[in-house]
Write a protein that holds these residues in place. Structure first.
Motif, short mmCIF file in Angstrom:
data_model
loop_
_atom_site.label_atom_id
_atom_site.label_comp_id
_atom_site.label_asym_id
_atom_site.label_seq_id
_atom_site.Cartn_x
_atom_site.Cartn_y
_atom_site.Cartn_z
N TYR A 219 0.83 -1.20 0.00
CA TYR A 219 0.00 0.00 0.00
C TYR A 219 0.86 1.26 0.00
O TYR A 219 0.67 2.17 -0.80
N ALA A 220 1.83 1.30 0.92
CA ALA A 220 2.69 2.49 1.00
C ALA A 220 3.56 2.63 -0.23
O ALA A 220 3.73 3.74 -0.77
N ALA A 221 4.11 1.50 -0.72
CA ALA A 221 5.03 1.56 -1.85
C ALA A 221 4.35 2.00 -3.13
O ALA A 221 4.95 2.68 -3.98
N PHE A 230 8.40 8.71 1.14
CA PHE A 230 9.09 7.83 2.08
C PHE A 230 10.46 7.43 1.53
O PHE A 230 11.44 7.35 2.29
N LEU A 231 10.55 7.16 0.24
CA LEU A 231 11.83 6.83 -0.37
C LEU A 231 12.80 8.00 -0.23
O LEU A 231 13.97 7.83 0.14
N PHE A 232 12.32 9.19 -0.53
CA PHE A 232 13.13 10.41 -0.41
C PHE A 232 13.61 10.59 1.03
O PHE A 232 14.80 10.84 1.28
N ALA A 233 12.70 10.43 1.98
CA ALA A 233 13.06 10.61 3.39
C ALA A 233 14.05 9.55 3.85
O ALA A 233 14.97 9.84 4.63
N GLY A 234 13.88 8.31 3.38
CA GLY A 234 14.77 7.23 3.80
C GLY A 234 16.19 7.43 3.31
O GLY A 234 17.16 7.26 4.08
N LEU A 356 10.17 2.91 10.69
CA LEU A 356 11.33 2.23 10.15
C LEU A 356 12.32 3.24 9.57
O LEU A 356 13.52 3.17 9.80
N ILE A 357 11.80 4.19 8.82
CA ILE A 357 12.66 5.21 8.21
C ILE A 357 13.37 6.04 9.27
O ILE A 357 14.58 6.29 9.19
#
Length: 410
Positions: A219-221, A230-234, A356-357
């Protein structure tokens, strides 16, 4: 005062005041504990690598356990789950204090108990945060999310400000015991909350825990806004946030300071975060938050570069405060966007991935910086990470409008 109307509305609700009061108490204890154990690791080893490993062991369990915890939080009583996890954190801190008091502590047991604390925190974070929409009306949720992050940043100031002098005079044990007391108090407040029933449990179990965990990740991906931000923040958390997790080597090797200097730097980060958090909280809306999330990363990179490039400690303290402010703007904005955009039944799993991030990515960054610091010193590896983060921020700047279309829902 009118500019803080949104924040005032969020705090006008009884349950919100209890919730945020307990959060402030627990997180103050948490920051006292973090300062204490990182300094303890430095005293035991004098090694940036082992200091990085302590941060890694605290934060890295989120990689494995956060997705599981999110699925559990969406199908279990979130109040009960939070109480169990907070009690486990208190027990873990007590064991570290007891071993230190008896002189039996070494780096091995310290790493073991930090892993235990990290696992417990992975379960506490999504369960507790998913309760928030049940404590305030939806119109006040953006301000409540900002207030929640604000509490964290107030604690980031208070914890080190209390722990630094305490460690310098009495050693690390009293600071760790304060964390025990703080989490016992936070745990005791949970039965006082009366959240709306639909937010106590996300949904009745519909499939296996593994299936629901994978559903949350999918869902998130695949969400056109949550996934990319989320990818950017991680990525940027790996590159930049590790600095904050292993401050002792910077404090001693770059500036020749001891425990009081460490406390001053960490408190400066908290002061900057507090001021910026008050500003973001006063906005009380998600409009424009995507731009703030991206700009916050670029600003973090610039101020971290200033922090490691100087040998003058007062300037480093000022850069630390500015870094804290920009990190707060970024973190509050991303959490606000994700919490507002996520479906109610998916909120626990979505917030577990945000947990997690915020936990695993800084842990990985701390470990890499610790390893590189052993070989090349603390300055040049950090500047390389800053350069990479600026490139990622430039990419994010080109995607702001596309992400905002799916995230800025209120």
């Amino acid at each position: 005062m009118a500019s803080f109307g949104a924040l005032g509305r969020a705090l006008s609700h009884r349950d919100a005041r209890i919730f945020f009061g307990a959060s402030l108490t627990a997180w103050t204890g948490l920051w006292m504990h973090r300062i204490a154990v990182t300094w303890l690791a430095w005293e035991l080893t004098r090694s940036p690598f082992w200091v990085g490993m302590v941060a890694f062991c605290d934060l890295a369990p989120a990689v494995v356990f956060s997705p599981i915890a999110g699925a559990v939080a969406d199908r279990m009583d979130r109040v009960r789950l939070t109480m169990i996890a907070q009690a486990a954190i208190a027990a873990q801190a007590f064991c570290v204090a007891l071993l230190t008091m008896t002189g039996l502590i070494s780096i091995g047991p310290l790493l073991f108990f930090e892993v235990i604390g990290g696992i417990a925190a992975s379960f506490a974070q999504p369960a507790r945060q998913a309760l928030m929409p049940g404590l305030v009306p939806r119109s006040d949720l953006p301000a409540a999310v900002a207030c929640n992050s604000l509490c964290f940043n107030v604690a980031r100031f208070l914890g080190p400000a209390i722990a630094g002098p305490m460690i310098a005079v009495f050693g690390v044990v009293p600071a760790i015991l304060c964390n025990v007391a703080a989490y016992v108090i936070a745990c005791a407040t949970m039965p006082l909350l009366r959240p709306e029933a639909e937010h106590i449990r996300g949904h009745a179990p519909e499939a296996s825990l593994l299936a629901e965990m994978l559903e949350g990740i999918r869902y998130a991906a695949t969400h056109p806004g949550i996934g990319p931000i989320f990818l950017f923040a991680g990525i940027t958390a790996v590159l930049l946030r590790g600095v904050q997790e292993i401050l002792p080597p910077y404090v001693e090797r770059l500036f020749g300071q001891g425990a009081p200097g460490l406390a001053l730097l960490t408190a400066a980060i908290g002061v900057g975060a507090l001021i910026a958090g008050l500003w973001v909280a006063s906005r009380g809306r998600t409009a424009g938050a995507t731009r703030l999330a991206v700009a916050g990363v670029a600003a973090q990179a610039v101020f971290i570069a200033g922090f490691v490039a100087t040998g003058w400690f007062p300037f480093a303290v000022a850069c630390a405060a500015a870094f804290g402010a920009s990190a707060s703007i970024h973190g509050i904005s991303v959490q606000m966007l994700a919490q507002s955009a996520a479906l109610t039944k998916m909120r626990g799993r979505t917030l577990s991935l945000w947990g997690l991030i915020t936990r695993a990515c800084p842990a990985l960054g701390a470990l890499v910086l610790g390893l590189a610091g052993e070989a090349f010193g603390m300055r040049w590896p950090t500047l390389c990470a800053v350069a990479l983060a600026l490139m990622v921020a430039l990419w994010g700047a080109t995607r702001i409008r596309a992400w905002a279309k799916h995230l800025e829902t209120t």
